[in-house]
Design a protein around this motif. Sequence first.
Motif, PDB file in Angstrom:
ATOM      1  N   SER A 173       0.804  -1.214   0.000  1.00 14.47           N
ATOM      2  CA  SER A 173       0.000   0.000   0.000  1.00 14.47           C
ATOM      3  C   SER A 173       0.838   1.267   0.000  1.00 14.47           C
ATOM      4  O   SER A 173       1.864   1.356   0.689  1.00 14.47           O
ATOM      5  N   ALA A 174       0.355   2.272  -0.727  1.00 13.22           N
ATOM      6  CA  ALA A 174       0.986   3.586  -0.702  1.00 13.22           C
ATOM      7  C   ALA A 174       0.672   4.322   0.598  1.00 13.22           C
ATOM      8  O   ALA A 174       1.295   5.341   0.910  1.00 13.22           O
ATOM      9  N   ALA A 214      -2.532  -1.176  -4.181  1.00 12.77           N
ATOM     10  CA  ALA A 214      -2.034  -0.042  -4.963  1.00 12.77           C
ATOM     11  C   ALA A 214      -1.529  -0.513  -6.322  1.00 12.77           C
ATOM     12  O   ALA A 214      -1.056  -1.643  -6.479  1.00 12.77           O
ATOM     13  N   ALA A 218       2.021   3.247  -8.319  1.00 12.30           N
ATOM     14  CA  ALA A 218       1.905   3.829  -6.978  1.00 12.30           C
ATOM     15  C   ALA A 218       2.891   3.178  -6.018  1.00 12.30           C
ATOM     16  O   ALA A 218       3.447   3.834  -5.127  1.00 12.30           O
ATOM     17  N   ARG A 219       3.129   1.890  -6.176  1.00  8.64           N
ATOM     18  CA  ARG A 219       4.086   1.222  -5.285  1.00  8.64           C
ATOM     19  C   ARG A 219       5.515   1.677  -5.556  1.00  8.64           C
ATOM     20  O   ARG A 219       6.305   1.860  -4.625  1.00  8.64           O
TER      21      ARG A 219
END
Length: 363
Positions: A173-174, A214, A218-219
């Motif tokens: 997750s971001a 994500a 985004a990762r």
Amino acid sequence: MDTRPDSPTPRRGAVSNAVGRFERHARHREDDGWNRPPAAEDWEEPPPLRTHVQRDASRSILVRNTSPDIPFDRSINPYRGCEHGCVYCFARPTHAYLGLSPGLDFETHLFEKPDAPALLEAELRKPAYRPAPIAIGTNTDPYQPIERTRRIMRDILEVLWDYRHPVTIVTKSALVTRDIDILAPMAAANLARVAVSITSLDRTLQSTLEPRAATPGARLATVKALSEAGIPTAVMVAPVIPALTDHEIEALLTKAAEAGAEAAGWIFLRLPLEVRDLFGEWLREHHPARAERVLSLVRQARDGQLYQSAFASRMRGSGPVAELIGQRFRIAARRLNLTPRDAALDVSQFRRPPRKGDQMALF
């Protein structure tokens, strides 16, 4: 009677919701021909599949292990179940202990542990407690979507920082970047590391494989943000799925290095218990032309089985297929200077901060 066949649910990973292994009765949809609509498109749409969150009233928070192939002996899981919906998640079978399905129930019936920070502090205050790095994110993701409102993980980090206790985090997750204000000073004191798990750079594949996690972009941006904040950040290429994601190893590691990752690791696809059937369903639904090839290669890396739990091979597999993947990974990681560092997190700073009303220590 609901006669619809199992089919993908938008933004959910598992195709079905088969009962867990401890249940006495199985259930499956069956078309008995009665009142069958003239065409499949005339069937009524099912109600939206919503996420339900319940309180987990556990009285302890630290999970201990003695596994020889895991580099930590204690961990914390702020949540049970995971809304990311990764179809391959090896934690899915744990929902069977709750009388729930490791399928769709795992990603829609979640359990939060709001008492986790207080339980952790009570554990750290015990005179017999001896510090060692606590791993978070080893079972379910501590930064899954409900963390945005529950903030249990953030409260846990605040406790760990107050006690100067080392921590390692794994996430897809971001949202982890929200806590840079805590993680950065912890990292500066050699008390924190983060690993971002990236399975594929293919957005289309990732959207069905890990529907609520994500995006790959985004990762990678998360790796960059953490690294620029001075937080030691690794990338986990996990899981590597033969004939589906293994061709991306070199490209993925190159992107990770460009984003600022300082180390990388990998794990071969694990299919314990119910995950075996769930992953097979997913393959046949989303990649029918490749399904048997993927499963055949998994068996070749698991001594003819879809999974082996032996400590020596469960993370990496064995045989030519697994050895080739491992060799490719090592060569690419070495070329990009992403080999793991040996530096340990510092446990010597651990302290129990005074509580309100405590008598000050005499000098």
